[in-house]
Motif scaffolding. Structure first.
Motif, PDB file in Angstrom:
ATOM      1  N   ASP A  62       0.798  -1.221   0.000  1.00 36.00           N
ATOM      2  CA  ASP A  62       0.000   0.000   0.000  1.00 36.00           C
ATOM      3  C   ASP A  62       0.835   1.278   0.000  1.00 36.00           C
ATOM      4  OD1 ASP A  62      -2.439  -1.250  -0.127  1.00 36.00           O
ATOM      5  OD2 ASP A  62      -2.714  -1.294   2.038  1.00 36.00           O
ATOM      6  N   GLY A  63       1.912   1.330   0.732  1.00 31.25           N
ATOM      7  CA  GLY A  63       2.701   2.552   0.851  1.00 31.25           C
ATOM      8  C   GLY A  63       3.896   2.544  -0.080  1.00 31.25           C
ATOM      9  N   ARG A  64       4.165   3.693  -0.686  1.00 30.23           N
ATOM     10  CA  ARG A  64       5.325   3.828  -1.569  1.00 30.23           C
ATOM     11  C   ARG A  64       6.069   5.124  -1.260  1.00 30.23           C
ATOM     12  NH1 ARG A  64       3.515   1.799  -7.584  1.00 30.23           N
ATOM     13  NH2 ARG A  64       2.821  -0.238  -6.918  1.00 30.23           N
ATOM     14  N   ILE A  65       7.369   5.067  -1.458  1.00 32.23           N
ATOM     15  CA  ILE A  65       8.227   6.236  -1.316  1.00 32.23           C
ATOM     16  C   ILE A  65       9.015   6.381  -2.603  1.00 32.23           C
ATOM     17  CG2 ILE A  65      10.251   7.178  -0.142  1.00 32.23           C
ATOM     18  CD1 ILE A  65       9.316   5.911   2.404  1.00 32.23           C
ATOM     19  N   GLU A  66       9.038   7.613  -3.141  1.00 32.45           N
ATOM     20  CA  GLU A  66       9.892   7.902  -4.280  1.00 32.45           C
ATOM     21  C   GLU A  66      11.048   8.746  -3.778  1.00 32.45           C
ATOM     22  OE1 GLU A  66       9.793  10.676  -8.168  1.00 32.45           O
ATOM     23  OE2 GLU A  66       8.129   9.257  -8.017  1.00 32.45           O
ATOM     24  N   LEU A  67      12.244   8.232  -3.944  1.00 31.22           N
ATOM     25  CA  LEU A  67      13.453   8.940  -3.534  1.00 31.22           C
ATOM     26  C   LEU A  67      14.062   9.575  -4.781  1.00 31.22           C
ATOM     27  CD1 LEU A  67      14.988   6.063  -1.397  1.00 31.22           C
ATOM     28  CD2 LEU A  67      13.718   8.049  -0.546  1.00 31.22           C
ATOM     29  N   PHE A  68      14.599  10.777  -4.635  1.00 28.48           N
ATOM     30  CA  PHE A  68      15.264  11.385  -5.770  1.00 28.48           C
ATOM     31  C   PHE A  68      16.508  12.129  -5.327  1.00 28.48           C
ATOM     32  CE2 PHE A  68      11.257  13.384  -4.696  1.00 28.48           C
ATOM     33  CZ  PHE A  68      11.572  14.687  -4.370  1.00 28.48           C
ATOM     34  N   GLU A  69      17.565  11.950  -6.129  1.00 34.49           N
ATOM     35  CA  GLU A  69      18.848  12.624  -5.926  1.00 34.49           C
ATOM     36  C   GLU A  69      19.066  13.538  -7.124  1.00 34.49           C
ATOM     37  OE1 GLU A  69      23.592  11.568  -6.010  1.00 34.49           O
ATOM     38  OE2 GLU A  69      22.210   9.983  -5.401  1.00 34.49           O
ATOM     39  N   TYR A  70      19.113  14.835  -6.869  1.00 39.35           N
ATOM     40  CA  TYR A  70      19.254  15.784  -7.958  1.00 39.35           C
ATOM     41  C   TYR A  70      20.667  15.786  -8.524  1.00 39.35           C
ATOM     42  CZ  TYR A  70      14.678  17.864  -7.966  1.00 39.35           C
ATOM     43  OH  TYR A  70      13.346  18.049  -8.125  1.00 39.35           O
ATOM     44  N   ILE A  71      20.727  15.739  -9.842  1.00 36.26           N
ATOM     45  CA  ILE A  71      21.974  15.922 -10.576  1.00 36.26           C
ATOM     46  C   ILE A  71      22.066  17.393 -10.979  1.00 36.26           C
ATOM     47  CG2 ILE A  71      23.238  15.273 -12.664  1.00 36.26           C
ATOM     48  CD1 ILE A  71      21.648  12.555 -12.482  1.00 36.26           C
ATOM     49  N   HIS A  72      20.923  17.952 -11.445  1.00 36.19           N
ATOM     50  CA  HIS A  72      20.823  19.363 -11.798  1.00 36.19           C
ATOM     51  C   HIS A  72      19.397  19.819 -11.589  1.00 36.19           C
ATOM     52  CE1 HIS A  72      20.384  22.934 -14.333  1.00 36.19           C
ATOM     53  NE2 HIS A  72      21.646  23.149 -13.987  1.00 36.19           N
ATOM     54  N   PRO A  73      19.133  20.964 -11.064  1.00 36.72           N
ATOM     55  CA  PRO A  73      20.130  21.803 -10.389  1.00 36.72           C
ATOM     56  C   PRO A  73      20.614  21.112  -9.127  1.00 36.72           C
ATOM     57  CG  PRO A  73      17.928  22.667  -9.983  1.00 36.72           C
ATOM     58  CD  PRO A  73      17.784  21.504 -10.931  1.00 36.72           C
ATOM     59  N   LEU A  74      21.723  21.585  -8.606  1.00 40.40           N
ATOM     60  CA  LEU A  74      22.257  20.984  -7.394  1.00 40.40           C
ATOM     61  C   LEU A  74      21.244  21.092  -6.261  1.00 40.40           C
ATOM     62  CD1 LEU A  74      25.951  22.243  -7.439  1.00 40.40           C
ATOM     63  CD2 LEU A  74      25.075  19.989  -8.090  1.00 40.40           C
ATOM     64  N   ALA A  75      21.201  20.064  -5.428  1.00 40.35           N
ATOM     65  CA  ALA A  75      20.295  20.071  -4.280  1.00 40.35           C
ATOM     66  C   ALA A  75      20.687  21.186  -3.324  1.00 40.35           C
ATOM     67  CB  ALA A  75      20.353  18.726  -3.564  1.00 40.35           C
ATOM     68  N   ILE A  76      19.704  21.742  -2.662  1.00 40.37           N
ATOM     69  CA  ILE A  76      19.925  22.831  -1.710  1.00 40.37           C
ATOM     70  C   ILE A  76      19.901  22.251  -0.296  1.00 40.37           C
ATOM     71  CG2 ILE A  76      18.992  24.995  -0.798  1.00 40.37           C
ATOM     72  CD1 ILE A  76      17.659  25.342  -3.616  1.00 40.37           C
ATOM     73  N   GLU A  77      21.008  22.394   0.394  1.00 43.79           N
ATOM     74  CA  GLU A  77      21.078  21.923   1.784  1.00 43.79           C
ATOM     75  C   GLU A  77      20.334  22.884   2.687  1.00 43.79           C
ATOM     76  OE1 GLU A  77      22.312  19.201   3.234  1.00 43.79           O
ATOM     77  OE2 GLU A  77      23.198  18.343   1.435  1.00 43.79           O
ATOM     78  N   ARG A  78      19.733  22.356   3.728  1.00 46.61           N
ATOM     79  CA  ARG A  78      19.085  23.182   4.742  1.00 46.61           C
ATOM     80  C   ARG A  78      19.208  22.477   6.073  1.00 46.61           C
ATOM     81  NH1 ARG A  78      14.918  20.788   6.203  1.00 46.61           N
ATOM     82  NH2 ARG A  78      13.100  20.018   5.247  1.00 46.61           N
ATOM     83  N   GLU A  79      18.876  23.192   7.109  1.00 49.03           N
ATOM     84  CA  GLU A  79      18.935  22.592   8.437  1.00 49.03           C
ATOM     85  C   GLU A  79      17.897  21.480   8.537  1.00 49.03           C
ATOM     86  OE1 GLU A  79      21.059  23.308  11.052  1.00 49.03           O
ATOM     87  OE2 GLU A  79      22.080  24.485   9.522  1.00 49.03           O
ATOM     88  N   PRO A  80      18.238  20.388   9.227  1.00 50.87           N
ATOM     89  CA  PRO A  80      17.243  19.330   9.406  1.00 50.87           C
ATOM     90  C   PRO A  80      16.006  19.878  10.123  1.00 50.87           C
ATOM     91  CG  PRO A  80      19.404  18.589  10.109  1.00 50.87           C
ATOM     92  CD  PRO A  80      19.509  20.065   9.847  1.00 50.87           C
ATOM     93  N   ILE A  81      14.834  19.488   9.641  1.00 50.36           N
ATOM     94  CA  ILE A  81      13.582  19.940  10.228  1.00 50.36           C
ATOM     95  C   ILE A  81      13.395  19.309  11.608  1.00 50.36           C
ATOM     96  CG2 ILE A  81      12.104  18.163   9.222  1.00 50.36           C
ATOM     97  CD1 ILE A  81      10.122  20.531   8.635  1.00 50.36           C
ATOM     98  N   LEU A  82      12.794  20.051  12.495  1.00 52.82           N
ATOM     99  CA  LEU A  82      12.494  19.560  13.833  1.00 52.82           C
ATOM    100  C   LEU A  82      11.059  19.046  13.868  1.00 52.82           C
ATOM    101  CD1 LEU A  82      14.142  22.433  15.890  1.00 52.82           C
ATOM    102  CD2 LEU A  82      15.053  20.137  15.446  1.00 52.82           C
ATOM    103  N   PRO A  83      10.761  18.105  14.768  1.00 53.62           N
ATOM    104  CA  PRO A  83       9.419  17.533  14.805  1.00 53.62           C
ATOM    105  C   PRO A  83       8.292  18.548  15.000  1.00 53.62           C
ATOM    106  CG  PRO A  83      10.909  16.168  16.074  1.00 53.62           C
ATOM    107  CD  PRO A  83      11.673  17.419  15.696  1.00 53.62           C
ATOM    108  N   ASN A  84       8.571  19.719  15.578  1.00 51.23           N
ATOM    109  CA  ASN A  84       7.504  20.693  15.835  1.00 51.23           C
ATOM    110  C   ASN A  84       7.457  21.827  14.806  1.00 51.23           C
ATOM    111  OD1 ASN A  84       9.963  21.698  16.858  1.00 51.23           O
ATOM    112  ND2 ASN A  84       8.901  23.067  18.253  1.00 51.23           N
ATOM    113  N   GLU A  85       8.202  21.722  13.706  1.00 53.06           N
ATOM    114  CA  GLU A  85       8.175  22.749  12.674  1.00 53.06           C
ATOM    115  C   GLU A  85       7.035  22.479  11.689  1.00 53.06           C
ATOM    116  OE1 GLU A  85      12.781  24.226  12.446  1.00 53.06           O
ATOM    117  OE2 GLU A  85      12.169  22.655  11.081  1.00 53.06           O
ATOM    118  N   ILE A  86       6.480  23.567  11.156  1.00 58.76           N
ATOM    119  CA  ILE A  86       5.400  23.468  10.188  1.00 58.76           C
ATOM    120  C   ILE A  86       5.931  22.906   8.875  1.00 58.76           C
ATOM    121  CG2 ILE A  86       3.711  24.808   8.846  1.00 58.76           C
ATOM    122  CD1 ILE A  86       3.063  24.651  11.837  1.00 58.76           C
ATOM    123  N   GLY A  87       5.170  22.039   8.256  1.00 59.44           N
ATOM    124  CA  GLY A  87       5.532  21.498   6.953  1.00 59.44           C
ATOM    125  C   GLY A  87       5.714  20.000   6.996  1.00 59.44           C
ATOM    126  N   MET A  88       6.010  19.440   5.841  1.00 60.14           N
ATOM    127  CA  MET A  88       6.231  18.006   5.703  1.00 60.14           C
ATOM    128  C   MET A  88       7.493  17.638   6.460  1.00 60.14           C
ATOM    129  SD  MET A  88       5.078  15.441   3.867  1.00 60.14           S
ATOM    130  CE  MET A  88       5.634  13.828   3.439  1.00 60.14           C
TER     131      MET A  88
END
Length: 145
Positions: A62-88
């Motif tokens: 039933d459940g699926r995950i699509e993983l993607f690794e960007y070649i272009h444009p380069l992926a943008i790093e950000r701080e790891p999200i915390l459990p109480n932050e808004i968003g996915m």
């Protein structure tokens, strides 16, 4: 209108590392591909979109995950999200043995953020950081055990 959740997409730093992690938790690799071109630019809304992708399925199908690794444009790093932050911010898995799942995660250097909690003798659950700092929740249903 009929609505069906197809998959959850997660951008990762290292596709092979992420596939290994989710496979060790019990997911099955359905396929890999590289996507690019005008259709990919249009669908995703990113010019020059070029990525390596993989689709994995949960053992129940039933459940699926699509993983993607960007070649272009380069992926943008950000701080790891915390459990109480808004968003996915997390993907959750029901497991039949949380200790076994944690052993599989530990092979990838992934450990609970704080420990394993017991929710009213109904669930044992924990959050951990998977590859690319993905928050992963593992939950074992204790009812009937």
């Amino acid at each position: 209108m009929h609505l069906k959740l197809e998959n959850v997409g997660i951008a990762v730093r290292d596709l092979d590392q992420a596939i290994a992690f989710f496979s060790d938790l019990g997911m099955t690799l359905l396929g890999r591909d590289t996507v690019s071109g005008e259709w990919a630019d249009t669908a995703v809304g990113v010019d020059g979109n070029h990525a390596k992708i993989a689709l994995l399925a949960a053992p129940d199908g039933d459940g699926r995950i699509e993983l993607f690794e960007y070649i272009h444009p380069l992926a943008i790093e950000r701080e790891p999200i915390l459990p109480n932050e808004i968003g996915m911010h997390r993907v959750a898995f029901a497991v039949d043995d949380i200790d076994e799942a944690l052993q599989a995660a530990a092979k990838h250097g992934c450990y609970p953020l704080r420990g394993v909690a017991n929710y009213e003798d109904v669930y044992k659950l924990t959050y951990l950081r998977g590859p690319s700092d993905i928050l992963v929740m593992l939950a074992e249903d204790l009812r009937g055990k």
